[in-house]
Design an enzyme around this catalytic site. Structure first.
Site, PDB file in Angstrom:
ATOM      1  CE  LYS A  98     -13.093   1.964 -14.781  1.00 43.29           C
ATOM      2  NZ  LYS A  98     -13.087   1.114 -13.586  1.00 43.29           N
ATOM      3  CD  GLN A 141     -10.248  -0.603 -11.746  1.00 45.53           C
ATOM      4  OE1 GLN A 141     -10.804   0.473 -11.981  1.00 45.53           O
ATOM      5  NE2 GLN A 141     -10.586  -1.709 -12.398  1.00 45.53           N
ATOM      6  CG  ASP A 200     -17.259   1.250  -9.520  1.00 48.26           C
ATOM      7  OD1 ASP A 200     -17.506   1.483 -10.717  1.00 48.26           O
ATOM      8  OD2 ASP A 200     -16.121   1.013  -9.083  1.00 48.26           O
TER       9      ASP A 200
END
Ligand code: NAD
Length: 330
Positions: free
Chosen positions: A78, A122, A145
């Site tokens: 990412k 994460q 996210d």
């Protein structure tokens, strides 16, 4: 708009049992890698224009707790993709024994830092940390996210929100492949809060509110949907989106000729003979591509789109935050 069920495969090539159509064509492979590359190119241009107007580069901070090898690879990929489109990216490595309170304090610092536009925590987090508490702690303006409860709620109400990257990637794949969704039957297999549920939300909404209406009729299947019912629902579907992590769940006798099959699942399996590992999706790709109208491969389908949409969300967050700060004279 390309019509579903518009097949042109030769009769000899047609493997569909009792097929009434004389002419059919092989499924079109939806190349997520290529589409994601195109999107990244567009975003690079967007970032350049943003900077030319005197703005600083969008900034994405990834928070990595512990050293789970898969999570490290995901974050590294990412961050590479972020750098590639011109987004400043920082990875904060935190020890796996960090307490929930310490992690919350750390996130609060990032929330208050005007140089940070996007925050990505994460997942999965160590078991002693409540993931919902952490996702809710990320400022909804920086929640790239889309896991904060406010963003989830806004998505469910069809209001502008930061939308989770994988569902957004699926939507973008459908749009860019010109898959007709209006009034079509869609089946979403998997109902997780981060993947299946938001995909279902995006598919069923109408175009009268903030988001892009897809106006499909959506059926959600899950682990307790009896296999014969799963087959029955899938067989009627114009669009199947599967996100379960169960290899070979969707077989060729479960799909309607010409349907669009989007495979979100990713599972690493080991070949019992060679001992080599490989990634597979939920769909029996080789046989389903003979029947489907469109199909995504694994790898190279939804995965690259997820990363591209993270960049999209970071740029969007940066622009909205700038607007908000301007309005507040900060
Ligand atoms: P999850 O474990 O949270 O959810 C799995 C879902 O599948 C559940 O809702 C469950 O009810 C359903 N399910 C399980 N067995 C089933 C069965 N036999 N029939 C019907 N439904 C069944 O997983 P998740 O986070 O939603 O991820 C799903 C898959 O998507 C995983 O393989 C994951 O690796 C993959 N994934 C891919 C990407 C990407 O970028 N391509 C992103 C996120 C997740």
């Amino acid at each position: 708009m390309t019509k579903i069920n518009d097949c042109e495969r030769s009769e000899a090539d047609c493997k569909i049992e009792n097929c009434s159509k004389k002419i059919r064509k092989m499924a079109k492979i939806i190349d997520g890698k290529k589409i994601a590359e195109e999107i990244r190119k567009e975003m690079k241009e967007e970032v350049n224009q943003w900077i030319e107007k005197g703005n600083r580069r969008p900034q994405l901070t990834a928070v990595l707790v512990g050293s789970d090898p898969a999570s490290c690879v995901y974050v590294r990929n990412k961050m590479r993709a972020a750098a590639d489109v011109g987004i400043d990216s920082i990875t904060k490595n935190l020890p796996s024994d960090i307490t929930e309170k310490q992690l919350l304090e750390f996130i609060e610092e990032l929330n208050n830092d005007n140089n940070v536009d996007g925050i990505l925590v994460q997942l999965p987090l160590p078991e002693h940390i409540n993931e919902r508490t952490i996702c809710n702690a990320v400022s909804c303006d920086k929640d790239v996210d889309g896991f904060n409860e406010k963003n989830v709620g806004r998505l469910c109400l069809d209001m502008n929100a930061l939308i989770p990257c994988t569902p957004l990637g699926v939507q973008e794949l459908l749009k860019r492949s010109n898959i007709e969704t209006f009034g079509k039957k869609a089946v979403v297999v998997g109902r997780s809060k981060n993947v299946g549920m938001p995909i279902s939300m995006l598919l069923h909404v109408d175009g009268r509110n903030d988001t892009d209406g897809m106006d499909a009729t959506v059926t959600i299947c899950h682990r307790f949907t009896p296999p014969e019912d799963l087959k029955m629902y899938c067989k009627q579907a114009d669009i199947i989106i599967t996100a379960t992590g169960v290899p070979n769940l969707i077989k060729s006798d479960m799909i309607k000729p010409g349907a669009c099959i989007i495979d979100v699942g990713i599972t690493r399996i080991t070949c019992p003979v060679t001992g080599k590992t490989k990634l597979v999706g939920d769909v029996d790709f080789e046989n389903c591509k003979e029947i489907a109208g469109w199909i995504t491969p694994v790898p190279g389908g939804v995965g690259p789109m997820t990363v591209a949409m993270l960049m999209h969300n970071t740029i969007l967050a940066a622009k909205k935050l700038k607007e908000k700060r301007n309005n507040m004279n900060i």
